[in-house]
Design a protein around this motif. Structure first.
Motif, PDB file in Angstrom:
ATOM      1  N   ARG A 110     -25.491  37.693 112.945  1.00 32.47           N
ATOM      2  CA  ARG A 110     -24.216  38.132 112.392  1.00 32.47           C
ATOM      3  C   ARG A 110     -24.084  39.642 112.525  1.00 32.47           C
ATOM      4  NH1 ARG A 110     -21.815  39.745 107.568  1.00 32.47           N
ATOM      5  NH2 ARG A 110     -23.803  40.132 106.590  1.00 32.47           N
ATOM      6  N   ASN A 111     -22.924  40.101 112.927  1.00 31.50           N
ATOM      7  CA  ASN A 111     -22.655  41.529 113.035  1.00 31.50           C
ATOM      8  C   ASN A 111     -22.482  42.105 111.628  1.00 31.50           C
ATOM      9  OD1 ASN A 111     -21.858  44.086 113.658  1.00 31.50           O
ATOM     10  ND2 ASN A 111     -19.985  43.500 114.719  1.00 31.50           N
ATOM     11  N   PRO A 112     -23.339  43.058 111.210  1.00 31.28           N
ATOM     12  CA  PRO A 112     -23.215  43.582 109.850  1.00 31.28           C
ATOM     13  C   PRO A 112     -22.026  44.519 109.680  1.00 31.28           C
ATOM     14  CG  PRO A 112     -24.959  44.716 110.998  1.00 31.28           C
ATOM     15  CD  PRO A 112     -24.468  43.628 111.908  1.00 31.28           C
ATOM     16  N   LEU A 113     -21.414  44.934 110.758  1.00 33.34           N
ATOM     17  CA  LEU A 113     -20.316  45.891 110.686  1.00 33.34           C
ATOM     18  C   LEU A 113     -18.993  45.227 111.026  1.00 33.34           C
ATOM     19  CD1 LEU A 113     -22.136  48.867 112.414  1.00 33.34           C
ATOM     20  CD2 LEU A 113     -22.000  48.348 109.992  1.00 33.34           C
ATOM     21  N   GLU A 114     -18.650  44.183 110.279  1.00 30.61           N
ATOM     22  CA  GLU A 114     -17.427  43.434 110.538  1.00 30.61           C
ATOM     23  C   GLU A 114     -16.176  44.227 110.201  1.00 30.61           C
ATOM     24  OE1 GLU A 114     -18.039  40.087 108.070  1.00 30.61           O
ATOM     25  OE2 GLU A 114     -19.283  39.049 109.529  1.00 30.61           O
ATOM     26  N   SER A 115     -16.283  45.098 109.191  1.00 35.88           N
ATOM     27  CA  SER A 115     -15.117  45.848 108.746  1.00 35.88           C
ATOM     28  C   SER A 115     -15.581  47.214 108.252  1.00 35.88           C
ATOM     29  CB  SER A 115     -14.407  45.095 107.618  1.00 35.88           C
ATOM     30  OG  SER A 115     -15.270  45.021 106.483  1.00 35.88           O
ATOM     31  N   GLU A 116     -14.622  48.025 107.863  1.00 28.01           N
ATOM     32  CA  GLU A 116     -14.953  49.344 107.331  1.00 28.01           C
ATOM     33  C   GLU A 116     -15.721  49.216 106.019  1.00 28.01           C
ATOM     34  OE1 GLU A 116     -12.663  53.415 105.957  1.00 28.01           O
ATOM     35  OE2 GLU A 116     -11.622  51.969 107.216  1.00 28.01           O
ATOM     36  N   GLU A 117     -15.364  48.233 105.216  1.00 26.10           N
ATOM     37  CA  GLU A 117     -16.063  48.015 103.943  1.00 26.10           C
ATOM     38  C   GLU A 117     -17.523  47.625 104.187  1.00 26.10           C
ATOM     39  OE1 GLU A 117     -16.009  44.960 100.160  1.00 26.10           O
ATOM     40  OE2 GLU A 117     -14.301  45.017 101.509  1.00 26.10           O
TER      41      GLU A 117
END
Length: 85
Positions: free
Chosen positions: A2-9
């Protein structure tokens, strides 16, 4: 994976997590080298537990009920324009 940087949050949480991991290690190593090693081992174990064991598999979300017919507006009838005869 899973990509841990899906969003700015998610990216902000990742940065805060990295700070929460490295700052105590640096402070403990500044006090005493052996203390830095101990804190490193403990923080690494805690990070592994959080990443691997802290997440429960999520069941797929069930779709909601279909929209009622009354919720859908009727399309407007076509307007009669000037005839081109």
């Amino acid at each position: 994976m899973r990509n841990p940087l899906e969003s700015e949050e998610a990216a902000f949480r990742w940065v805060l997590g990295a700070l929460a991991y490295f700052v105590p290690i640096a402070i403990a190593a500044w006090i005493a080298t052996w203390l830095g090693v101990v804190v490193f081992v403990l923080m690494t174990i805690a990070a592994i537990v959080v990443v691997l064991g802290g997440r429960k598999p999520q069941a797929p979300a069930e779709p909601g009920p279909p929209a009622a017919v009354e919720d859908t507006p009727e399309p407007a009838p076509p307007r009669a324009g000037p005839s081109e005869d």
